[in-house]
Enzyme design. Structure first.
Site, PDB file in Angstrom:
ATOM      1  N   TYR A 183       0.848  -1.189   0.000  1.00  0.00           N
ATOM      2  CA  TYR A 183       0.000   0.000   0.000  1.00  0.00           C
ATOM      3  C   TYR A 183       0.889   1.246   0.000  1.00  0.00           C
ATOM      4  CZ  TYR A 183       0.087  -0.607   5.231  1.00  0.00           C
ATOM      5  OH  TYR A 183       0.436  -0.781   6.534  1.00  0.00           O
ATOM      6  N   CYS A 184       0.396   2.288  -0.666  1.00  0.00           N
ATOM      7  CA  CYS A 184       1.128   3.539  -0.885  1.00  0.00           C
ATOM      8  C   CYS A 184       2.543   3.283  -1.434  1.00  0.00           C
ATOM      9  CB  CYS A 184       1.196   4.365   0.395  1.00  0.00           C
ATOM     10  SG  CYS A 184       1.568   6.122   0.110  1.00  0.00           S
ATOM     11  N   PRO A 185       2.645   2.600  -2.583  1.00  0.00           N
ATOM     12  CA  PRO A 185       3.959   2.293  -3.124  1.00  0.00           C
ATOM     13  C   PRO A 185       4.654   3.555  -3.651  1.00  0.00           C
ATOM     14  CG  PRO A 185       2.255   1.689  -4.693  1.00  0.00           C
ATOM     15  CD  PRO A 185       1.549   2.103  -3.432  1.00  0.00           C
TER      16      PRO A 185
END
Length: 274
Positions: A147-149
């Site tokens: 998540y949130c790369p």
């Protein structure tokens, strides 16, 4: 390029919030705005802001564009977490009792300007120093199914344990990070995977929301095979600041700071209602 040791020409003031309960989840971001205003007015010290949180999912501005956002928020609430929109970064991250969030607030007034890339690398170098005694290589590259790369995802053996975001106002820079220290990281990842699945509702989007695979992420405790708590990591970070050469002291807001904070807090609460 400016290195973190170059910043020690200024002292560092530490503002450590106790755990932020999710009914007050906008508070750390209101302090961020306040600190950016303050660092422009008084660029004679760095600020180190520590802000652990209760069960909260911190949404980015891009998450507000999900086609089915309201139902996606219900997914988060179904896991027992509260969604809040932040004013830094673009996509959702998880904050709870096993995750440590902290920020450097830096005046861009050193011998050379601190570029955006430089800002990220300052944080990466600090994290590597803080955990150097545990003898594991820390890499930074995008973990696409986290998540949130982002390009500055921090990982060990290919497993992401931290993400970094940055915000700038005039000559003030804030570089923030979350560290997954302990707890159920698989559950955190599954919650965000479910959030995006519900938020997209099978529709196509111009925004490349991550296809989250929970197994791509892990906690520092697991990666180092050492029992770590958030409080222990905070002590480790403070010790590292001293070892680097910073003169550090605790910071307490005065009446003017609190007035600025409440003004920014009210704006963020209003934004989260929209």
């Amino acid at each position: 390029m400016i290195e973190i040791r170059d910043l020690t020409s200024l002292p560092i003031n530490i503002f450590e919030e106790t755990i932020v309960y999710n009914q007050h989840a906008a508070a750390p971001f209101a302090w961020t705005e306040t600190f950016l205003e303050l660092i422009n007015q008084e660029p004679n010290a760095l600020l180190f802001h520590i802000w652990p949180m209760e069960k909260t999912v911190i949404l980015g501005m891009l998450d507000k564009l999900l086609p089915n956002l309201e139902d996606a928020k219900k997914v988060i609430k179904g896991y027992g977490y509260k969604p809040v929109v932040r004013n830094i970064g673009g996509l959702a991250v998880v904050a709870d009792e096993g995750v440590l969030n902290f920020s450097f607030i830096i005046p861009d007034t050193f011998r050379e300007s601190i570029s955006i890339t430089n800002g990220y690398l300052l944080m990466i170098d600090f994290i590597k120093m803080a955990f150097s005694d545990l003898h594991k290589r820390i890499d930074y590259f995008e973990i696409e199914q986290s998540y949130c790369p982002g390009n500055y995802d921090l990982s060990i053996d290919g497993k992401k344990f931290a993400g970094i975001a940055q915000r700038r106002i005039k000559k003030g820079i804030v570089v923030s990070i979350y560290l997954s220290v302990s707890g159920n990281q698989i559950k955190r990842g599954q919650m965000i995977a479910d959030f995006y699945q519900k938020g997209l509702a099978g529709q196509t989007s111009k925004i490349a929301y991550p296809n989250v695979e929970p197994s791509t992420m892990a906690n520092l405790s697991d990666l180092f095979n050492v029992s770590l708590t958030v409080d222990e990591v905070i002590l480790r970070l403070k010790l590292t600041l001293r070892q680097i050469g910073f003169s550090i002291k605790d910071w307490e807001p005065n009446e003017k700071h609190r007035e600025q904070f409440h003004h920014n807090y009210d704006k963020l609460v209003k934004n989260n209602k929209n």
